[in-house]
Design an enzyme around this catalytic site. Structure first.
Site, PDB file in Angstrom:
ATOM      1  N   CYS A 232      -3.985   0.598  -2.512  1.00 14.42           N
ATOM      2  CA  CYS A 232      -3.854  -0.640  -1.749  1.00 14.42           C
ATOM      3  C   CYS A 232      -2.768  -1.536  -2.348  1.00 14.42           C
ATOM      4  O   CYS A 232      -2.423  -1.415  -3.532  1.00 14.42           O
ATOM      5  CB  CYS A 232      -5.162  -1.422  -1.761  1.00 14.42           C
ATOM      6  SG  CYS A 232      -6.494  -0.631  -0.864  1.00 14.42           S
TER       7      CYS A 232
ATOM      8  N   GLU B 225      -2.953  -4.685  -3.112  1.00 13.36           N
ATOM      9  CA  GLU B 225      -3.458  -5.548  -4.177  1.00 13.36           C
ATOM     10  C   GLU B 225      -3.407  -4.842  -5.528  1.00 13.36           C
ATOM     11  O   GLU B 225      -2.982  -5.397  -6.538  1.00 13.36           O
ATOM     12  CB  GLU B 225      -4.912  -5.968  -3.900  1.00 13.36           C
ATOM     13  CG  GLU B 225      -5.119  -6.788  -2.649  1.00 13.36           C
ATOM     14  CD  GLU B 225      -5.365  -5.934  -1.413  1.00 13.36           C
ATOM     15  OE1 GLU B 225      -4.737  -4.863  -1.268  1.00 13.36           O
ATOM     16  OE2 GLU B 225      -6.190  -6.355  -0.579  1.00 13.36           O
TER      17      GLU B 225
ATOM     18  N   GLU C  96       0.426   5.174   0.601  1.00  8.23           N
ATOM     19  CA  GLU C  96      -0.517   6.206   1.069  1.00  8.23           C
ATOM     20  C   GLU C  96      -0.088   7.599   0.614  1.00  8.23           C
ATOM     21  O   GLU C  96       0.999   7.786   0.049  1.00  8.23           O
ATOM     22  CB  GLU C  96      -0.656   6.106   2.590  1.00  8.23           C
ATOM     23  CG  GLU C  96      -1.229   4.750   2.989  1.00  8.23           C
ATOM     24  CD  GLU C  96      -1.570   4.634   4.457  1.00  8.23           C
ATOM     25  OE1 GLU C  96      -1.171   5.494   5.258  1.00  8.23           O
ATOM     26  OE2 GLU C  96      -2.260   3.656   4.810  1.00  8.23           O
ATOM     27  N   ASN C  97      -0.958   8.560   0.866  1.00 10.43           N
ATOM     28  CA  ASN C  97      -0.711   9.929   0.419  1.00 10.43           C
ATOM     29  C   ASN C  97      -1.313  10.912   1.412  1.00 10.43           C
ATOM     30  O   ASN C  97      -2.334  10.617   2.042  1.00 10.43           O
ATOM     31  CB  ASN C  97      -1.357  10.117  -0.960  1.00 10.43           C
ATOM     32  CG  ASN C  97      -0.926  11.395  -1.612  1.00 10.43           C
ATOM     33  OD1 ASN C  97      -1.519  12.451  -1.408  1.00 10.43           O
ATOM     34  ND2 ASN C  97       0.130  11.326  -2.399  1.00 10.43           N
ATOM     35  N   ALA C  98      -0.696  12.096   1.505  1.00  7.35           N
ATOM     36  CA  ALA C  98      -1.220  13.131   2.393  1.00  7.35           C
ATOM     37  C   ALA C  98      -2.661  13.467   2.030  1.00  7.35           C
ATOM     38  O   ALA C  98      -3.472  13.810   2.897  1.00  7.35           O
ATOM     39  CB  ALA C  98      -0.344  14.377   2.301  1.00  7.35           C
TER      40      ALA C  98
ATOM     41  N   ASN D  36       0.844  -1.196   0.000  1.00  2.81           N
ATOM     42  CA  ASN D  36       0.000   0.000   0.000  1.00  2.81           C
ATOM     43  C   ASN D  36       0.880   1.247   0.000  1.00  2.81           C
ATOM     44  O   ASN D  36       1.928   1.287   0.656  1.00  2.81           O
ATOM     45  CB  ASN D  36      -1.027  -0.002   1.140  1.00  2.81           C
ATOM     46  CG  ASN D  36      -0.440  -0.239   2.513  1.00  2.81           C
ATOM     47  OD1 ASN D  36       0.585  -0.885   2.649  1.00  2.81           O
ATOM     48  ND2 ASN D  36      -1.094   0.295   3.529  1.00  2.81           N
TER      49      ASN D  36
ATOM     50  N   TYR E 107      -5.561  11.713   1.491  1.00  4.29           N
ATOM     51  CA  TYR E 107      -5.877  10.320   1.806  1.00  4.29           C
ATOM     52  C   TYR E 107      -6.473   9.471   0.663  1.00  4.29           C
ATOM     53  O   TYR E 107      -6.031   8.358   0.440  1.00  4.29           O
ATOM     54  CB  TYR E 107      -6.811  10.243   3.023  1.00  4.29           C
ATOM     55  CG  TYR E 107      -6.183  10.677   4.323  1.00  4.29           C
ATOM     56  CD1 TYR E 107      -4.877  11.146   4.391  1.00  4.29           C
ATOM     57  CD2 TYR E 107      -6.910  10.617   5.502  1.00  4.29           C
ATOM     58  CE1 TYR E 107      -4.313  11.546   5.588  1.00  4.29           C
ATOM     59  CE2 TYR E 107      -6.352  11.015   6.712  1.00  4.29           C
ATOM     60  CZ  TYR E 107      -5.050  11.484   6.753  1.00  4.29           C
ATOM     61  OH  TYR E 107      -4.511  11.868   7.933  1.00  4.29           O
TER      62      TYR E 107
ATOM     63  N   CYS F   6     -10.260  -4.717   0.196  1.00  8.08           N
ATOM     64  CA  CYS F   6     -11.370  -3.756   0.195  1.00  8.08           C
ATOM     65  C   CYS F   6     -12.233  -3.979  -1.053  1.00  8.08           C
ATOM     66  O   CYS F   6     -11.837  -4.680  -1.994  1.00  8.08           O
ATOM     67  CB  CYS F   6     -10.837  -2.325   0.234  1.00  8.08           C
ATOM     68  SG  CYS F   6     -10.186  -1.750  -1.339  1.00  8.08           S
TER      69      CYS F   6
ATOM     70  N   CYS G 190     -10.596  -3.170  -4.460  1.00  8.31           N
ATOM     71  CA  CYS G 190      -9.629  -4.174  -4.911  1.00  8.31           C
ATOM     72  C   CYS G 190     -10.329  -5.445  -5.395  1.00  8.31           C
ATOM     73  O   CYS G 190      -9.893  -6.081  -6.353  1.00  8.31           O
ATOM     74  CB  CYS G 190      -8.651  -4.511  -3.794  1.00  8.31           C
ATOM     75  SG  CYS G 190      -7.482  -3.162  -3.496  1.00  8.31           S
TER      76      CYS G 190
END
Ligand code: THU
Length: 185
Positions: free
Chosen positions: A115, A117, A106-108, A104, A110, A149, A152
């Site tokens: 993910c 997958e 992530e980013n500031a 995964n 959100y 999720c 995915c």
């Protein structure tokens, strides 16, 4: 007017209004007749929903599935999970026998996060792969199944059929058990 007030109270606090056992006019007729009120939505206490069915039990992990899961666990360490602190690794096996890994990211901002997958799927597709055999997913802790999720699941359904094996800590799930009625065009 009393009906309208009842409806509004129920809308803003549907769990506690009306008080238990109290006679209540659900105001449905009024709501139906008043588009201005109906646009806020309303709940009907009388609606009975059928209980959901138990999902399929997963198949036990075999040697190959455990090996793929071990790769997912190993790559999990590379996850960029600065905001959730939840690290996920995925290992995607293709028909050509290769394994593509994903974590995964992530980013500031959100919602821009990706993910594990989908990272793995992107890596495989980028390499020219199109046929996938199975995916293993490892979250935290590794002993607890990390269910993919919804997004995915839909992405996996694009490439894997209903029997596509999703390998998690507690067993192997056919994709169909996780995403019945997948969207198709
Ligand atoms: N996440 C995955 O990478 N895969 C899953 O199956 C579930 C959730 C990530 C997304 C996000 O970076 C973090 O876990 C917390 O939701």
């Amino acid at each position: 007017m009393a009906k309208l007030i009842d409806s509004m109270k129920r809308f803003f606090d549907p769990l506690h209004y009306p008080p238990e056992g109290e006679e209540f006019d659900d105001g449905a007729e009024l709501l139906r007749a008043s588009p201005g009120v109906r646009q806020f939505g309303h709940t009907f206490r009388t609606v009975q929903l059928p209980s959901a069915q138990e999902p399929d039990k997963p198949l036990p992990l075999d040697e190959g599935a455990s090996a793929l899961l071990a790769l997912a666990q190993e790559i999990r360490g590379n996850a960029y999970a600065k905001y959730s602190g939840f690290h996920v690794g995925a290992a995607l096996l293709t028909a050509s026998g290769k394994v593509y890994l994903g974590v995964n990211v992530e980013n500031a901002s959100y919602p821009n996060g990706c993910c594990a997958e989908r990272s793995a799927v992107s890596a495989a597709i980028t390499a020219g792969e199109r046929e996938f055999t199975a995916i293993a997913v490892c979250g935290e802790p590794a002993s607890v199944p990390c269910y993919p999720c919804g997004m995915c699941r839909q992405v996996l359904a694009e490439f894997g059929g209903p029997d596509f094996p999703v390998i998690l800590a507690d067993g192997i799930y056919p994709l169909r058990s996780m995403l019945p009625y997948a969207f198709t065009l």
